[in-house]
Write an enzyme that holds these catalytic residues in place. Structure first.
Site, PDB file in Angstrom:
ATOM      1  N   HIS A 116       0.829  -1.219   0.000  1.00  0.00           N
ATOM      2  CA  HIS A 116       0.000   0.000   0.000  1.00  0.00           C
ATOM      3  C   HIS A 116       0.863   1.269   0.000  1.00  0.00           C
ATOM      4  O   HIS A 116       1.820   1.359   0.756  1.00  0.00           O
ATOM      5  CB  HIS A 116      -0.852  -0.053   1.277  1.00  0.00           C
ATOM      6  N   SER A 140      -6.293  -1.163  -5.345  1.00  0.00           N
ATOM      7  CA  SER A 140      -6.432  -1.461  -3.923  1.00  0.00           C
ATOM      8  C   SER A 140      -7.311  -2.712  -3.807  1.00  0.00           C
ATOM      9  O   SER A 140      -7.904  -3.149  -4.790  1.00  0.00           O
ATOM     10  CB  SER A 140      -6.953  -0.254  -3.150  1.00  0.00           C
ATOM     11  N   MET A 175      -8.735  11.326  -5.279  1.00  0.00           N
ATOM     12  CA  MET A 175      -9.995  10.699  -4.851  1.00  0.00           C
ATOM     13  C   MET A 175     -10.027   9.196  -5.067  1.00  0.00           C
ATOM     14  O   MET A 175      -9.513   8.685  -6.043  1.00  0.00           O
ATOM     15  CB  MET A 175     -11.169  11.313  -5.625  1.00  0.00           C
ATOM     16  N   ALA A 176     -10.660   8.533  -4.118  1.00  0.00           N
ATOM     17  CA  ALA A 176     -11.017   7.140  -4.338  1.00  0.00           C
ATOM     18  C   ALA A 176     -12.174   7.137  -5.341  1.00  0.00           C
ATOM     19  O   ALA A 176     -12.890   8.138  -5.467  1.00  0.00           O
ATOM     20  CB  ALA A 176     -11.479   6.529  -3.014  1.00  0.00           C
ATOM     21  N   LYS A 224     -20.653   5.153 -13.453  1.00  0.00           N
ATOM     22  CA  LYS A 224     -19.515   5.992 -13.844  1.00  0.00           C
ATOM     23  C   LYS A 224     -18.301   5.722 -12.935  1.00  0.00           C
ATOM     24  O   LYS A 224     -17.173   5.581 -13.409  1.00  0.00           O
ATOM     25  CB  LYS A 224     -19.899   7.472 -13.804  1.00  0.00           C
TER      26      LYS A 224
HETATM   27  P1  NAI Z   1     -12.028  13.152  -0.482  1.00  0.00           P
HETATM   28  O1  NAI Z   1     -13.421  12.711  -0.782  1.00  0.00           O
HETATM   29  O2  NAI Z   1     -11.751  13.689   0.859  1.00  0.00           O
HETATM   30  O3  NAI Z   1     -11.599  14.264  -1.533  1.00  0.00           O
HETATM   31  C1  NAI Z   1     -11.698  14.005  -2.928  1.00  0.00           C
HETATM   32  C2  NAI Z   1     -11.282  15.241  -3.706  1.00  0.00           C
HETATM   33  O4  NAI Z   1     -12.264  16.254  -3.541  1.00  0.00           O
HETATM   34  C3  NAI Z   1      -9.969  15.852  -3.237  1.00  0.00           C
HETATM   35  O5  NAI Z   1      -9.207  16.186  -4.364  1.00  0.00           O
HETATM   36  C4  NAI Z   1     -10.382  17.093  -2.474  1.00  0.00           C
HETATM   37  O6  NAI Z   1      -9.431  18.123  -2.574  1.00  0.00           O
HETATM   38  C5  NAI Z   1     -11.638  17.478  -3.217  1.00  0.00           C
HETATM   39  N1  NAI Z   1     -12.539  18.265  -2.377  1.00  0.00           N
HETATM   40  C6  NAI Z   1     -13.122  17.870  -1.215  1.00  0.00           C
HETATM   41  N2  NAI Z   1     -13.875  18.867  -0.713  1.00  0.00           N
HETATM   42  C7  NAI Z   1     -13.765  19.904  -1.572  1.00  0.00           C
HETATM   43  C8  NAI Z   1     -14.320  21.212  -1.626  1.00  0.00           C
HETATM   44  N3  NAI Z   1     -15.137  21.682  -0.677  1.00  0.00           N
HETATM   45  N4  NAI Z   1     -14.012  22.004  -2.670  1.00  0.00           N
HETATM   46  C9  NAI Z   1     -13.169  21.564  -3.625  1.00  0.00           C
HETATM   47  N5  NAI Z   1     -12.619  20.347  -3.648  1.00  0.00           N
HETATM   48  C10 NAI Z   1     -12.912  19.530  -2.632  1.00  0.00           C
HETATM   49  O7  NAI Z   1     -10.990  11.984  -0.813  1.00  0.00           O
HETATM   50  P2  NAI Z   1     -11.217  10.395  -0.752  1.00  0.00           P
HETATM   51  O8  NAI Z   1     -11.875   9.935  -1.986  1.00  0.00           O
HETATM   52  O9  NAI Z   1     -11.847  10.080   0.539  1.00  0.00           O
HETATM   53  O10 NAI Z   1      -9.717   9.862  -0.727  1.00  0.00           O
HETATM   54  C11 NAI Z   1      -8.912  10.092   0.427  1.00  0.00           C
HETATM   55  C12 NAI Z   1      -7.515   9.593   0.208  1.00  0.00           C
HETATM   56  O11 NAI Z   1      -7.507   8.196   0.129  1.00  0.00           O
HETATM   57  C13 NAI Z   1      -6.804  10.059  -1.046  1.00  0.00           C
HETATM   58  O12 NAI Z   1      -5.588  10.642  -0.644  1.00  0.00           O
HETATM   59  C14 NAI Z   1      -6.534   8.801  -1.852  1.00  0.00           C
HETATM   60  O13 NAI Z   1      -5.326   8.807  -2.581  1.00  0.00           O
HETATM   61  C15 NAI Z   1      -6.484   7.788  -0.742  1.00  0.00           C
HETATM   62  N6  NAI Z   1      -6.726   6.427  -1.195  1.00  0.00           N
HETATM   63  C16 NAI Z   1      -5.659   5.582  -1.311  1.00  0.00           C
HETATM   64  C17 NAI Z   1      -5.857   4.276  -1.686  1.00  0.00           C
HETATM   65  C18 NAI Z   1      -4.705   3.352  -1.831  1.00  0.00           C
HETATM   66  O14 NAI Z   1      -4.921   2.159  -1.988  1.00  0.00           O
HETATM   67  N7  NAI Z   1      -3.477   3.810  -1.814  1.00  0.00           N
HETATM   68  C19 NAI Z   1      -7.192   3.747  -1.947  1.00  0.00           C
HETATM   69  C20 NAI Z   1      -8.229   4.736  -1.841  1.00  0.00           C
HETATM   70  C21 NAI Z   1      -7.994   6.037  -1.468  1.00  0.00           C
END
Ligand code: NAI
Length: 349
Positions: A116, A140, A175-176, A224
């Site tokens: 990871h 993942s 984003m996930a 989507k």
């Molecule tokens: P999230 O839902 O918190 O945010 C998604 C996107 O929306 C981000 O780019 C954020 O900047 C944007 N955003 C959120 N609120 C906003 C607002 N008010 N105005 C403008 N933009 C806004 O992120 P999520 O989907 O929960 O993912 C969290 C983390 O999990 C990420 O860093 C991702 O890389 C990580 N992740 C890692 C995995 C792995 O296997 N390595 C698997 C799944 C997720």
């Protein structure tokens, strides 16, 4: 509990090093985890340390991997991770991709056989800091129902993109491809909070608000998000000859076996297109445009993508990073791990 960035990084590094990770890999892993926590992405910060420590201690992460970078064409390469730490491998592979894109305009680097790698905007930020555009996707473990399905097939397969601007701010999407990342369920569990019923389903496929009853996550926007997860799996799994779909190894099972996850970095050099000055100026302009858009009822301002994390970063710089007390207690303790993840059904209580 509020901690400084330096305190948190040192606590995480020490714990992972004591678990068995070599010092330079522990240093990079700590940097990636602190990057997440200091931006409010707590699902991918210190909360994960105990899991990593258990996996390292049980032999499920190669602590002496033979990292191997092989160019396969003028703009393409594969970084072999040899079952090693994902944060270190993905960071080193991105360094190579940045150098290639600086020279050739574009680079596509596959990272294979890694564990990871955390919040993947860490790696796209790495690119933007070097004035190139970073894009990264990774596999993942299967925990998401495909649209119309009642059992998991894809992982939460995240997508990250970062573009540099005229100043130190960056335009970032990270984003996930699920309504929420699995880490958000873990975070809700650690805080004993309910989750919205749009995030996940229970073992009967019914929406649930209880994070302890989650059996699978829902993709964003139905077919989507399901399609985006497919695209990520093709780019970071099938393209690299790795296990794909529901054959991707589980995070919380077989902690003594290496994982063989894939990640794909794509780096684009704006200097080979519109020109770097023009590009960065217009990224700043588009951020400005977005901030000027009239806000909807209930919103004080339109933020550009990633700005929400920048705001947390600014707050934490002033007040310290907010860490769950139990996680801090674990980090300062002598305990390496409490043997709580091995062979644990990821969806069980
Ligand atoms: P999230 O839902 O918190 O945010 C998604 C996107 O929306 C981000 O780019 C954020 O900047 C944007 N955003 C959120 N609120 C906003 C607002 N008010 N105005 C403008 N933009 C806004 O992120 P999520 O989907 O929960 O993912 C969290 C983390 O999990 C990420 O860093 C991702 O890389 C990580 N992740 C890692 C995995 C792995 O296997 N390595 C698997 C799944 C997720």
């Amino acid at each position: 509990m509020r901690v400084t960035k330096e305190q948190l990084k040192s606590l995480i590094k020490n714990k992972l090093h004591r678990a068995g990770l070599k010092e330079d890999h522990a240093e990079i892993a700590a940097d990636v985890l602190v990057f997440a926590d200091e931006r409010g992405i707590h699902s991918h910060g210190a909360m994960r340390v105990e899991y990593y420590a258990e996996r390292i201690a049980k032999g499920g992460i190669n602590t002496n991997p033979d990292f191997n970078f092989k160019k396969t064409g003028p703009c393409t390469a594969v970084f072999h991770g040899d079952g090693g730490n994902g944060h270190a491998a993905a960071k080193m592979a991105m360094d190579e991709a940045i150098n290639m894109a600086k020279e050739n305009g574009v680079a596509i680097v596959g990272v294979r056989d890694i564990s990871h790698s955390g919040a993947i905007s860490y790696f796209t930020h790495q690119a933007a800091k070097e004035n190139v555009l970073g894009f990264s996707v990774c596999q993942s473990d299967p925990m998401v129902v495909p649209f119309g399905g009642a059992e998991p097939y894809y992982g939460t397969n995240p997508i990250a993109f970062t573009a540099p601007s005229n100043d130190e701010r960056m335009l970032t999407l990270d984003m996930a491809t699920t309504v929420q990342a699995w880490g958000k369920i873990l975070h809700a569990r650690s805080k004993n909070e309910l989750i919205p019923n749009t995030w996940a389903v229970d073992k009967n496929g019914e929406p649930t608000t209880n994070p302890f009853e989650v059996n699978a996550l829902l993709p964003i926007a139905g077919p989507k998000g399901y399609g985006l997860a497919m695209m990520v799996d093709v780019l970071s799994g099938i393209l690299l000859g790795l296990p794909f779909g529901n054959k991707v190894s589980s995070m919380y099972e077989n902690l003594s076996e290496y994982r063989h996850l894939g990640q794909l970095h794509i780096v684009i050099n704006p200097a080979f297109f519109t020109g770097l000055t023009e590009f960065k100026k217009n990224i700043s302009n588009t951020m400005e445009d977005l901030n000027q858009i009239k806000s909807a009822p209930g919103f004080s301002k339109v933020l550009f993508p990633g700005e929400n994390n920048d705001l947390v970063l600014a707050e934490y710089k002033e007040k310290g990073i907010d860490i769950v007390d139990e996680i801090y207690e674990y980090l300062i303790s002598d305990t390496i791990h409490n043997n709580q993840y091995d062979h644990k059904n990821p969806f069980a209580k």
